[in-house]
Design an enzyme around this catalytic site. Structure first.
Site, PDB file in Angstrom:
ATOM      1  N   ASP A  74      -9.629   2.328  -4.370  1.00 40.97           N
ATOM      2  CA  ASP A  74      -8.717   2.185  -3.235  1.00 40.97           C
ATOM      3  C   ASP A  74      -7.900   3.475  -3.132  1.00 40.97           C
ATOM      4  OD1 ASP A  74      -6.904   1.189  -1.280  1.00 40.97           O
ATOM      5  OD2 ASP A  74      -7.098  -0.844  -2.036  1.00 40.97           O
ATOM      6  N   GLU A 106       0.832  -1.207   0.000  1.00 40.56           N
ATOM      7  CA  GLU A 106       0.000   0.000   0.000  1.00 40.56           C
ATOM      8  C   GLU A 106       0.867   1.258   0.000  1.00 40.56           C
ATOM      9  OE1 GLU A 106      -2.580   1.723  -0.162  1.00 40.56           O
ATOM     10  OE2 GLU A 106      -4.372   0.512   0.141  1.00 40.56           O
ATOM     11  N   ASN A 134      -5.312   2.835   8.258  1.00 36.14           N
ATOM     12  CA  ASN A 134      -5.316   2.568   6.825  1.00 36.14           C
ATOM     13  C   ASN A 134      -4.638   3.751   6.122  1.00 36.14           C
ATOM     14  OD1 ASN A 134      -6.040   0.332   5.159  1.00 36.14           O
ATOM     15  ND2 ASN A 134      -7.555   1.616   4.148  1.00 36.14           N
ATOM     16  N   ARG A 167      -7.817  -0.616  13.034  1.00 36.56           N
ATOM     17  CA  ARG A 167      -6.445  -0.411  12.597  1.00 36.56           C
ATOM     18  C   ARG A 167      -6.348   0.811  11.700  1.00 36.56           C
ATOM     19  NH1 ARG A 167      -5.485  -1.460   7.245  1.00 36.56           N
ATOM     20  NH2 ARG A 167      -6.587  -3.150   6.174  1.00 36.56           N
TER      21      ARG A 167
END
Length: 281
Positions: free
Chosen positions: A192, A16, A98, A96
């Site tokens: 995304d 990512e 991101n 969490r």
């Protein structure tokens, strides 16, 4: 267009957040679930890998050197000598970090999500270099791509399950008047990570879509780049002239991942990016 090259062959579980660091001439990226920070110097081919102690959602350069980390339990600072300290700690069980991005004023806009992807279980927050945190969007599901227009007057944002790229008016500190820019049609994957180019166009990686798309400032689809990995996760321009488009990919959840799933790909001379400010903290 499929003229991609393999910048770094890897098997990242959830690659990512590609980010160009102009101060070092390196491309930074992460493996969220692998808890790793990667760097790649395209001039020399040199690579480094650093392990984190918890899942990491994003890494960005800091003004004066070092890195800011969006971690499971909050925002951390990594100094140039490797010293770590928390800037803003806010652990929430089952949640969490991101994707994250640095705004034109140097503040970090950091996203979170639930591990089980509970609807509305994530947030988008603005964190300053002084550690002041303000929740901007309190009820998102999978907080993902965030970016700004070249003039800083618009902010783009993706909450992945909505299948939309949204746009806000941006006044320097606040995002206002949320509205859709573009919607990804059924069967084309899920939006995304994103980046904005010098023309003000928005490039977005399509998870389960094996592609990166470019949308004009008016929301029209004008370019599609296909990639071999089913799950591209994010894209960013890098290189000394910001013309090479780097794309991170993931292997997680795939029974038969492509051999390049988890690698860092690059499409040379794909367009023209804009410089991103470092985090001022």
């Amino acid at each position: 267009m499929t003229a991609y090259e393999v910048a770094v062959r890897a098997e990242a579980t959830l690659g990512e957040g590609p980010t160009w660091d102009p101060a070092t001439g390196r491309l930074l990226w992460i493996d969220i679930l692998g808890m790793r920070i990667h760097s790649y110097d395209p001039a020399s081919g040199r690579r480094t890998v650093r392990t984190t102690e918890q899942h990491i959602g994003a890494v960005k350069p800091r003004a004066g050197g070092g890195l800011v980390l969006n971690l499971r339990d909050g925002i951390g600072l990594l100094d140039p000598d490797g010293t770590f300290r928390w800037l803003h700690r806010e652990p929430v069980p089952g949640r969490r970090a991101n994707d994250a991005a640095v705004a034109p004023d140097g503040a970090l806009w950091a996203g979170t999500m639930r591990y089980d992807e509970t609807t509305g279980g994530g947030t988008l927050s603005r964190i300053t270099g002084a550690g002041e945190a303000r929740t901007v969007l309190p009820s998102v599901t999978v907080s993902n791509g965030t970016g700004w227009s070249p003039d800083g007057r618009l902010m783009y944002y993706v909450d992945t399950p909505t299948r939309r790229i949204d746009v806000f008016d941006f006044d320097g500190e606040q995002a206002l008047n949320r509205r859709p820019l573009a919607e990804i049609e059924e069967g084309a994957g899920f939006p995304d990570g994103l980046t904005v180019d010098a023309d003000g166009c928005v490039w977005v990686a399509l998870w389960d879509g094996a592609a990166v798309r470019r949308y004009t400032p008016g929301g029209a689809l004008d370019r599609v780049l296909t990639v071999p990995a089913a799950r591209p996760t994010a894209c960013a321009f890098g290189g000394t002239d910001l013309t090479d488009l780097y794309i991170t990919t993931a292997r997680t959840g795939l029974n038969q991942p492509h051999p390049l799933s988890g690698s860092l790909l690059v499409l040379p001379t794909a367009g023209k990016g804009v410089p991103h400010p470092p985090f001022t903290g």
